[in-house]
Each structure stands twice: as C-alpha cells, then as structure tokens.
Design a protein around this motif. Structure first.
Motif, PDB file in Angstrom:
ATOM      1  N   GLY A 183      19.555  44.557  31.005  1.00  0.00           N
ATOM      2  CA  GLY A 183      20.892  44.783  30.158  1.00  0.00           C
ATOM      3  C   GLY A 183      22.022  44.943  30.749  1.00  0.00           C
ATOM      4  O   GLY A 183      23.155  45.304  30.106  1.00  0.00           O
ATOM      5  N   VAL A 184      22.210  44.947  32.130  1.00  0.00           N
ATOM      6  CA  VAL A 184      23.463  45.014  32.889  1.00  0.00           C
ATOM      7  C   VAL A 184      24.169  43.581  32.876  1.00  0.00           C
ATOM      8  O   VAL A 184      23.930  42.688  32.984  1.00  0.00           O
ATOM      9  CB  VAL A 184      23.030  45.347  34.448  1.00  0.00           C
ATOM     10  CG1 VAL A 184      24.508  45.449  35.177  1.00  0.00           C
ATOM     11  CG2 VAL A 184      22.324  46.666  34.459  1.00  0.00           C
ATOM     12  N   ASN A 185      25.827  44.069  32.405  1.00  0.00           N
ATOM     13  CA  ASN A 185      26.508  42.910  32.475  1.00  0.00           C
ATOM     14  C   ASN A 185      27.167  42.683  33.675  1.00  0.00           C
ATOM     15  O   ASN A 185      28.112  43.229  34.267  1.00  0.00           O
ATOM     16  CB  ASN A 185      27.884  43.238  31.653  1.00  0.00           C
ATOM     17  CG  ASN A 185      28.567  42.065  31.266  1.00  0.00           C
ATOM     18  OD1 ASN A 185      28.528  41.125  31.970  1.00  0.00           O
ATOM     19  ND2 ASN A 185      29.947  42.199  30.418  1.00  0.00           N
ATOM     20  N   VAL A 186      26.431  41.897  34.666  1.00  0.00           N
ATOM     21  CA  VAL A 186      26.625  41.499  36.022  1.00  0.00           C
ATOM     22  C   VAL A 186      27.875  40.949  36.203  1.00  0.00           C
ATOM     23  O   VAL A 186      28.514  41.329  36.982  1.00  0.00           O
ATOM     24  CB  VAL A 186      25.211  40.571  36.495  1.00  0.00           C
ATOM     25  CG1 VAL A 186      25.751  40.208  37.921  1.00  0.00           C
ATOM     26  CG2 VAL A 186      23.997  41.259  36.303  1.00  0.00           C
ATOM     27  N   GLY A 187      28.152  39.856  35.383  1.00  0.00           N
ATOM     28  CA  GLY A 187      29.645  39.249  35.492  1.00  0.00           C
ATOM     29  C   GLY A 187      30.792  40.399  35.352  1.00  0.00           C
ATOM     30  O   GLY A 187      31.602  40.334  36.149  1.00  0.00           O
ATOM     31  N   GLY A 188      30.417  41.117  34.317  1.00  0.00           N
ATOM     32  CA  GLY A 188      31.495  42.168  34.094  1.00  0.00           C
ATOM     33  C   GLY A 188      31.707  43.229  35.292  1.00  0.00           C
ATOM     34  O   GLY A 188      32.871  43.799  35.662  1.00  0.00           O
ATOM     35  N   MET A 189      30.610  43.467  35.774  1.00  0.00           N
ATOM     36  CA  MET A 189      30.338  44.489  37.160  1.00  0.00           C
ATOM     37  C   MET A 189      31.155  43.845  38.204  1.00  0.00           C
ATOM     38  O   MET A 189      31.784  44.545  38.740  1.00  0.00           O
ATOM     39  CB  MET A 189      29.071  44.930  37.241  1.00  0.00           C
ATOM     40  CG  MET A 189      28.268  45.960  36.234  1.00  0.00           C
ATOM     41  SD  MET A 189      29.288  47.393  35.930  1.00  0.00           S
ATOM     42  CE  MET A 189      30.180  47.066  34.489  1.00  0.00           C
ATOM     43  N   LEU A 190      30.967  42.673  38.551  1.00  0.00           N
ATOM     44  CA  LEU A 190      31.516  41.730  39.533  1.00  0.00           C
ATOM     45  C   LEU A 190      32.786  41.767  39.442  1.00  0.00           C
ATOM     46  O   LEU A 190      33.865  41.972  40.478  1.00  0.00           O
ATOM     47  CB  LEU A 190      31.076  40.584  39.700  1.00  0.00           C
ATOM     48  CG  LEU A 190      29.473  40.338  40.148  1.00  0.00           C
ATOM     49  CD1 LEU A 190      29.108  38.867  40.309  1.00  0.00           C
ATOM     50  CD2 LEU A 190      29.275  40.766  41.752  1.00  0.00           C
ATOM     51  N   THR A 191      33.528  41.631  38.268  1.00  0.00           N
ATOM     52  CA  THR A 191      34.945  41.501  37.873  1.00  0.00           C
ATOM     53  C   THR A 191      35.654  42.831  38.138  1.00  0.00           C
ATOM     54  O   THR A 191      36.582  43.223  38.749  1.00  0.00           O
ATOM     55  CB  THR A 191      35.055  41.203  36.443  1.00  0.00           C
ATOM     56  OG1 THR A 191      34.750  39.834  36.249  1.00  0.00           O
ATOM     57  CG2 THR A 191      36.763  41.000  36.200  1.00  0.00           C
ATOM     58  N   LEU A 192      34.992  43.948  37.650  1.00  0.00           N
ATOM     59  CA  LEU A 192      35.269  45.521  37.682  1.00  0.00           C
ATOM     60  C   LEU A 192      35.441  45.595  39.249  1.00  0.00           C
ATOM     61  O   LEU A 192      36.247  46.498  39.925  1.00  0.00           O
ATOM     62  CB  LEU A 192      34.524  46.201  36.865  1.00  0.00           C
ATOM     63  CG  LEU A 192      34.717  47.751  37.331  1.00  0.00           C
ATOM     64  CD1 LEU A 192      36.075  48.029  36.832  1.00  0.00           C
ATOM     65  CD2 LEU A 192      33.788  48.556  36.574  1.00  0.00           C
ATOM     66  N   GLY A 193      34.434  45.323  39.965  1.00  0.00           N
ATOM     67  CA  GLY A 193      34.269  45.375  41.449  1.00  0.00           C
ATOM     68  C   GLY A 193      35.384  44.683  42.213  1.00  0.00           C
ATOM     69  O   GLY A 193      36.242  45.550  43.114  1.00  0.00           O
ATOM     70  N   TRP A 194      35.751  43.576  41.986  1.00  0.00           N
ATOM     71  CA  TRP A 194      37.105  42.975  42.408  1.00  0.00           C
ATOM     72  C   TRP A 194      38.401  43.529  41.969  1.00  0.00           C
ATOM     73  O   TRP A 194      39.253  43.684  42.861  1.00  0.00           O
ATOM     74  CB  TRP A 194      37.078  41.359  41.972  1.00  0.00           C
ATOM     75  CG  TRP A 194      36.148  40.633  42.950  1.00  0.00           C
ATOM     76  CD1 TRP A 194      34.931  40.282  42.609  1.00  0.00           C
ATOM     77  CD2 TRP A 194      36.645  39.897  44.181  1.00  0.00           C
ATOM     78  NE1 TRP A 194      34.282  39.358  43.614  1.00  0.00           N
ATOM     79  CE2 TRP A 194      35.324  39.233  44.427  1.00  0.00           C
ATOM     80  CE3 TRP A 194      37.649  39.766  44.624  1.00  0.00           C
ATOM     81  CZ2 TRP A 194      35.220  38.256  45.563  1.00  0.00           C
ATOM     82  CZ3 TRP A 194      37.626  38.904  46.029  1.00  0.00           C
ATOM     83  CH2 TRP A 194      36.540  38.324  46.324  1.00  0.00           C
ATOM     84  N   ALA A 195      38.432  43.996  40.885  1.00  0.00           N
ATOM     85  CA  ALA A 195      39.545  44.530  40.405  1.00  0.00           C
ATOM     86  C   ALA A 195      39.828  45.925  40.991  1.00  0.00           C
ATOM     87  O   ALA A 195      40.822  46.246  41.585  1.00  0.00           O
ATOM     88  CB  ALA A 195      39.597  44.761  38.693  1.00  0.00           C
ATOM     89  N   LEU A 196      38.718  46.746  41.362  1.00  0.00           N
ATOM     90  CA  LEU A 196      39.068  48.393  41.800  1.00  0.00           C
ATOM     91  C   LEU A 196      39.304  47.806  43.344  1.00  0.00           C
ATOM     92  O   LEU A 196      40.142  48.541  43.974  1.00  0.00           O
ATOM     93  CB  LEU A 196      37.747  48.747  41.541  1.00  0.00           C
ATOM     94  CG  LEU A 196      37.314  49.253  40.251  1.00  0.00           C
ATOM     95  CD1 LEU A 196      36.101  50.180  40.261  1.00  0.00           C
ATOM     96  CD2 LEU A 196      38.542  50.334  39.747  1.00  0.00           C
TER      97      LEU A 196
END
Length: 293
Positions: A183-196
């Motif tokens: 249930g992890v939103n992998v795409g969202g987590m990657l985008t968050l990682g890039w943003a941070l």
C-alpha cells in the motif's frame, strides 16, 4: 602555528559547507537509490531565484525562503516530468545520463536568463573572523554554516529513523514492488524524496555560494565534486559519516591550498576521490553490508 590553526578552522568551515551539500546527495540516494549528478546545477538555479527575490525585496531571508520553496518545486518537477522517463533494464544508467543532460540544460538556461557575469552574493552574517591574540578563528557566517549542518543532520536522522514517511521512502527505494503490494505510494515517495533533496541542495547552495567568488551558472561545479567525494568517503547511507567526510575533504583542500597552492585543490579532490573508490568504495563509515541491501 597560527597558520596551521587558521587553515584547520577554515577547512572545518569549508568542510561543513561541503557536508551540507553532500547530505542532499545522501537524501536522494536513500529515497530513490540514485546519484543526482544534476544536484549542483539545480542548487545554483535555486540560488539565482533567491538572488532575484532578495534584489526585489531587499531581504536576504525572503530570498532564502524562496530558494527552499523553489527547490521543492524544482525537485518534484524533475522527478515527475523527467526522471520517471528513466525506465527499463538499465534504469540507473538512464538516470545518470538524464541527470547529466539536465546539468547542460539548466546551466544553459541560467546563462540565457541571467547571463554569465559573476554576481555578488552577500552573506547574512559578517564573514570577518573572530581573533584571540594572534589566532584567527571562525566568522559568524562560519558558525551559521556549522549550526545549519548540525540541524540538517538531526532532521535527516529524525526523518528516516523516527517517522513513517521516512520508512516508506526507504522501503520504496529498496523494494518498490513489495512496497506497492503493502500500500505504499512509491511514486509519491520518490517525488517527495526528490523535492526534499532539491530543497536541501538549495539550502546548501545558499551556504556555499557566499564562500565562493560570486554567483554564476557554474558556481557549484567544483563544489559538487568535493561534496560527492565527501559522500563517498562517509558512505551514502550514513548522514553522520557524510559530515565526517565533508570535514575531511574541507581540511584536505584547506591544507593543500594553504601549503601547496590553490591551483592544486581540484587535483587533490580527484586524487582523494580516486583513492577512496579504489581502497574502500563502500565508504569509510558505512559497512559493506548496509550498502549492499
């Protein structure tokens, strides 16, 4: 003796700035398992935004905030619009090639918009060093850089070690298929990682550029090499190790510049990077077992 003390303190201050930028590389590595070779160019773009906002408002801190926000936006845009195209069997190689292409594009756009002139970048605090007798110590700006790096290390340790968001980011990077099933939103987590990571790179740029000659599209090129060396020395999975690596690189470059000449500092950085890659490519701090997970 006075010269040695000055070079040591100057090296620690420079090393803290390198460590701040290296932490941005660590963040994107831990979130996406990618070395972002465009991190320097993205940071310079954010510093240019800060320069424009500061010039319009007269406030350094308004420009600093604008750099952080622009880093978040730029990082998310790079992942969502560019990096998601890097698929296939050679995904990591594709990401490297795309990042190198981004460097050329960003630097060209900055040159078109702002020109290639050297722009002054004032620091928020005085850069005149304190003195005790004949010994020259750190300046208020150097102390600000050190405090900022300590705060960033604490924030990263809290993010990845104490929060569910950090756990999901690492899970999405290490095992994306299993994470999606959980249930992890992998795409969202990657985008968050890039943003941070881009936002942290912007902060590092605001700390590093005032210590350079001036702001220009290539201002972070050599800084990226030094910071990447610091990240390799400390281990890309260890924020504290990266700080140690940054301090080691800063001290090395300070001693080389002070005793052998400033022209040899780029060569010293490359020799140090080559030595670590040949002797201990997993890093001096992070164990090989962690790096191979």
């Amino acid at each position: 003796m006075q010269r040695f003390v000055f070079l040591t303190l100057d090296g620690l201050a420079r090393g803290a700035a390198y460590a701040a930028f290296a932490l941005a590389l660590v963040l994107i590595w831990r979130a996406a398992r990618v070395i972002n070779f465009a991190q320097g160019a993205m940071a310079v773009a954010c510093v240019y935004v800060a320069h424009s906002v500061t010039g319009a408002t007269g406030s350094y801190w308004a420009g600093f905030a604008a750099a952080v926000v622009s880093g978040l936006i730029l990082g998310a845009a790079v992942d969502f619009c560019v990096m998601r195209l890097a698929g296939g069997a050679a995904e990591h190689l594709n990401s490297v090639i795309i990042a190198l292409g981004l460097v050329l594009i960003i630097q060209a756009v900055l040159g078109i918009v702002y020109g290639n002139e050297f722009l002054p970048t004032p620091a928020p605090f005085d850069r005149t060093s304190f003195t005790i007798g004949d010994f020259v110590l750190l300046s208020p700006f150097d102390l600000f850089v050190v405090a900022a790096v300590v705060a960033v290390v604490a924030a990263l340790a809290w993010l990845f070690g104490r929060t569910s968001v950090g756990l999901r980011m690492r899970a999405g990077a290490f095992a994306p298929e299993v994470s999606r099933l959980l249930g992890v939103n992998v795409g969202g987590m990657l985008t968050l990682g890039w943003a941070l990571a881009a936002s942290l790179g912007a902060i590092a740029g605001m700390l590093v550029v005032p210590t350079e000659l001036a702001l220009h599209p290539h201002a972070m090129d050599l800084v990226f090499v030094a910071s990447f060396t610091a990240a390799v020395i400390g281990g890309l999975d260890s924020p504290p190790g990266v700080v140690i690596g940054g301090l080691a690189v800063g001290l090395t470059l300070s001693y080389v510049s002070g005793y052998l000449g400033g022209d040899l500092t780029p060569l010293a950085t490359l020799i140090l990077l080559l030595a670590v890659l040949l002797l201990r490519p997993q890093g001096l701090i992070t164990s090989a077992k962690v790096r191979q997970v």
